[in-house]
Write a protein that holds these residues in place. Structure first.
Motif, short mmCIF file in Angstrom:
data_model
loop_
_atom_site.label_atom_id
_atom_site.label_comp_id
_atom_site.label_asym_id
_atom_site.label_seq_id
_atom_site.Cartn_x
_atom_site.Cartn_y
_atom_site.Cartn_z
N ARG A 165 0.84 -1.20 0.00
CA ARG A 165 0.00 0.00 0.00
C ARG A 165 0.87 1.24 0.00
O ARG A 165 1.97 1.25 0.56
N ALA A 166 0.35 2.29 -0.60
CA ALA A 166 1.03 3.59 -0.52
C ALA A 166 -0.03 4.68 -0.41
O ALA A 166 -1.10 4.57 -1.02
N TRP A 167 0.27 5.69 0.36
CA TRP A 167 -0.66 6.80 0.54
C TRP A 167 0.04 8.12 0.28
O TRP A 167 1.12 8.37 0.82
N LEU A 168 -0.58 8.95 -0.57
CA LEU A 168 -0.03 10.28 -0.85
C LEU A 168 -1.10 11.30 -0.54
O LEU A 168 -2.17 11.28 -1.16
N GLY A 169 -0.84 12.18 0.39
CA GLY A 169 -1.84 13.18 0.77
C GLY A 169 -1.31 14.59 0.64
O GLY A 169 -0.18 14.86 1.02
N LEU A 170 -2.14 15.47 0.08
CA LEU A 170 -1.80 16.90 0.09
C LEU A 170 -2.69 17.54 1.16
O LEU A 170 -3.90 17.63 0.99
N TYR A 171 -2.07 17.93 2.28
CA TYR A 171 -2.82 18.44 3.42
C TYR A 171 -2.87 19.97 3.38
O TYR A 171 -2.02 20.60 2.76
N GLY A 172 -3.84 20.53 4.08
CA GLY A 172 -3.93 21.98 4.18
C GLY A 172 -4.09 22.66 2.83
O GLY A 172 -3.57 23.74 2.57
N MET A 173 -4.83 22.01 1.94
CA MET A 173 -4.99 22.50 0.57
C MET A 173 -5.63 23.90 0.53
O MET A 173 -5.37 24.67 -0.40
N ASP A 174 -6.48 24.21 1.54
CA ASP A 174 -7.15 25.52 1.55
C ASP A 174 -6.14 26.66 1.62
O ASP A 174 -6.44 27.78 1.21
N ASN A 175 -4.95 26.39 2.17
CA ASN A 175 -3.97 27.46 2.33
C ASN A 175 -2.66 27.19 1.60
O ASN A 175 -1.63 27.74 1.94
N CYS A 176 -2.69 26.30 0.61
CA CYS A 176 -1.40 25.96 0.00
C CYS A 176 -1.11 26.82 -1.23
O CYS A 176 -1.99 27.42 -1.83
N THR A 177 0.15 26.87 -1.61
CA THR A 177 0.58 27.72 -2.71
C THR A 177 0.72 26.90 -3.99
O THR A 177 0.67 25.66 -3.96
N ALA A 178 0.94 27.60 -5.11
CA ALA A 178 1.13 26.91 -6.39
C ALA A 178 2.37 26.02 -6.33
O ALA A 178 2.38 24.94 -6.92
N GLU A 179 3.39 26.45 -5.57
CA GLU A 179 4.61 25.62 -5.46
C GLU A 179 4.32 24.31 -4.73
O GLU A 179 4.80 23.25 -5.11
N ASP A 180 3.49 24.41 -3.66
CA ASP A 180 3.13 23.20 -2.91
C ASP A 180 2.46 22.19 -3.84
O ASP A 180 2.73 20.99 -3.79
N ARG A 181 1.58 22.72 -4.68
CA ARG A 181 0.85 21.82 -5.59
C ARG A 181 1.79 21.20 -6.61
O ARG A 181 1.72 20.00 -6.90
N ALA A 182 2.69 22.02 -7.16
CA ALA A 182 3.63 21.51 -8.17
C ALA A 182 4.53 20.43 -7.55
O ALA A 182 4.80 19.40 -8.15
N GLU A 183 4.94 20.70 -6.30
CA GLU A 183 5.79 19.75 -5.61
C GLU A 183 5.04 18.43 -5.37
O GLU A 183 5.59 17.34 -5.51
N PHE A 184 3.76 18.56 -5.03
CA PHE A 184 2.96 17.36 -4.80
C PHE A 184 2.80 16.55 -6.09
O PHE A 184 2.94 15.32 -6.08
N LEU A 185 2.55 17.25 -7.22
CA LEU A 185 2.43 16.55 -8.50
C LEU A 185 3.72 15.81 -8.83
O LEU A 185 3.70 14.68 -9.33
N ALA A 186 4.85 16.43 -8.53
CA ALA A 186 6.15 15.79 -8.78
C ALA A 186 6.29 14.53 -7.92
O ALA A 186 6.79 13.51 -8.38
N ARG A 187 5.80 14.63 -6.67
CA ARG A 187 5.85 13.46 -5.78
C ARG A 187 4.99 12.33 -6.31
O ARG A 187 5.37 11.15 -6.28
N VAL A 188 3.80 12.70 -6.82
CA VAL A 188 2.90 11.69 -7.39
C VAL A 188 3.58 11.00 -8.57
O VAL A 188 3.60 9.76 -8.66
N GLU A 189 4.18 11.80 -9.45
CA GLU A 189 4.83 11.22 -10.64
C GLU A 189 5.96 10.28 -10.24
O GLU A 189 6.08 9.17 -10.76
N GLN A 190 6.75 10.72 -9.29
CA GLN A 190 7.88 9.90 -8.85
C GLN A 190 7.39 8.57 -8.27
O GLN A 190 7.90 7.51 -8.58
N ARG A 191 6.36 8.67 -7.43
CA ARG A 191 5.84 7.46 -6.79
C ARG A 191 5.25 6.50 -7.82
O ARG A 191 5.39 5.29 -7.71
N MET A 192 4.60 7.06 -8.84
CA MET A 192 3.96 6.22 -9.85
C MET A 192 5.00 5.54 -10.74
O MET A 192 4.82 4.40 -11.16
N ARG A 193 6.09 6.26 -10.99
CA ARG A 193 7.15 5.63 -11.81
C ARG A 193 7.76 4.44 -11.11
O ARG A 193 8.16 3.47 -11.74
#
Lengths: 195, 208
Positions: A165-193
């Motif tokens: 199992r693996a879990w990827l969560g983006l927390y505190g989305m109501d207050n996050c920045t565009a960089e936080d989101r980009a970083e999270f997408l990069a984490r998702v891609e890395q984990r999926m690869r």
């Protein structure tokens, strides 16, 4: 691996859909065979009907062609990836309904002679959950993160304990920045690869 | 006391329907006024729409199909959920009811500058769940009891800060006998009678 990517968000322009697109690209790039089930786009019906409920304790009680198609895809799956926003500490109704209507006896599990539930998804070797949360991480934990537990525990009881199992969560989305989101997408891609 | 029973099961002849009937009659016998929502009979749509999602931080007045639920939620002292546990939690129909009815302005508010939501269902002082599980208590513990935590935590934080939660659950229903189910119905009856403090009037208390 044959991967089923299940997405549950009503807005096609949402960040959940951006995550799903990133996951799809990374998985395909790594040579996996991915089937995307976008539940809102398919207008999947979340509520189990009376007829489905009455048929439930039979063998493979599927009455709806959409559900049948999804069940066939699940039969061949080696990995599940779920992408959804967490609402009231759990998954949106459309995804909960997908578990209830598609993973029925004969697909998700089987009843033994004592009416006990036995795993039916032993061909699934990976479960990945990716979710976005409006609240910060400590609050999500305080609320018990019920969507995560449904997938990581209840679903895994039906795939067997050798499923990873693996879990990827983006927390505190109501207050996050565009960089936080980009970083999270990069984490998702890395984990999926590295699935 | 005012009790709002939110009932969710597709089959009007189910055990869950019998649980609802017993809970409603016990509450009425104890002198409470009761309102019932039957989500399947109402043909409730559990999927939050794109429009609702986009408007969720500044929603308009509730649309006609959920306006009555919102009114009744704000009316009640006790909120009672009656449903079967599927995949360790509420059926999708009830999950969707929570997604759509717990709206800003009804169940919560986010004042300007605040980082966390504020409870708006401060009228709710009792939060009751009546549910049945096909599998054992052990299996449900392994699964994380998500349905119990959704009510006891995520819904609970929207209610009165002194709200008491009551969990009335039957396990192993798939392998139960008629006598087991009858005993559980009696338990629902007793628990519902004991939901609100005994009347201060002595004659009424004796009768109770």
């Amino acid at each position: 691996m044959r991967v089923v990517l299940v997405v549950a968000h009503p807005d096609p322009d949402s960040f959940s859909h951006a995550i799903a697109a990133a996951a799809l690209a990374a998985l395909s790039g790594a040579g996996h065979e991915v089937t995307v089930l976008d539940l809102y786009e398919e207008e999947f019906r979340p509520a189990m009907s009376l007829d489905e409920r009455l048929a439930y304790h039979g063998d493979r009680p599927i009455l709806d062609p959409t559900v049948e198609r999804h069940a066939r895809i699940v039969d061949d799956a080696e990995a599940f990836v779920f992408v959804y926003p967490t609402w009231w500490s759990t998954m949106p109704a459309i995804l909960k309904g997908w578990l209830e209507r598609v993973l029925v006896p004969g697909v998700g599990f089987v009843f033994d002679e004592h009416q006990r539930v036995r795993p039916g998804l032993t061909h699934v070797r990976r479960i990945v959950g990716i979710s976005t949360y409006g609240a910060p991480r400590w609050y999500v934990h305080a609320m018990h993160d019920n969507g995560r537990r449904t997938l990581m525990r209840a679903l895994r009881l039906n795939t067997g304990f050798s499923t990873r199992r693996a879990w990827l969560g983006l927390y505190g989305m109501d207050n996050c920045t565009a960089e936080d989101r980009a970083e999270f997408l990069a984490r998702v891609e890395q984990r999926m690869r590295s699935l | 006391m005012k009790a709002y029973v939110v009932y969710c099961h597709p089959d009007p002849d189910s055990f869950t329907a019998a649980l609802r009937d017993r809970a409603v009659s016990a509450l009425e016998n104890a002198g409470h006024s009761v309102r019932v929502a039957d989500l399947y009979a109402d043909g409730f749509d559990p999927a939050m729409s794109r429009q609702e999602r986009l408007e969720h931080k500044a929603p308009p007045a509730p649309p006609p199909d959920i306006a009555r639920y919102c009114t009744d939620l704000q009316w009640c002292d006790a909120l009672v959920f009656v449903y079967p546990t599927w995949w360790s939690g509420q059926p999708a129909m009830l999950t969707g009811w929570l997604d759509r009815v717990l709206r800003r302005g009804v169940a919560w508010e986010l004042p300007d500058g605040a980082s966390r939501i504020e409870a708006r269902l401060t009228n709710v002082r009792r939060l009751v769940t009546i549910t049945s599980h096909g599998s054992s208590k052990l299996i449900n513990l392994l699964e994380g009891e998500t349905g119990r935590k959704v009510v006891g935590r995520a819904v609970r934080v929207l209610c009165n800060r002194f709200a008491r939660t009551t969990w009335i659950a039957m396990y192993n229903v798939d392998r139960s006998t008629d006598a087991d189910r009858e005993a559980f119905l009696d338990r629902v009856d007793r628990k519902m009678h004991a939901l609100w403090p005994a009347p201060t009037n002595r004659a009424a208390a004796r009768k109770w």
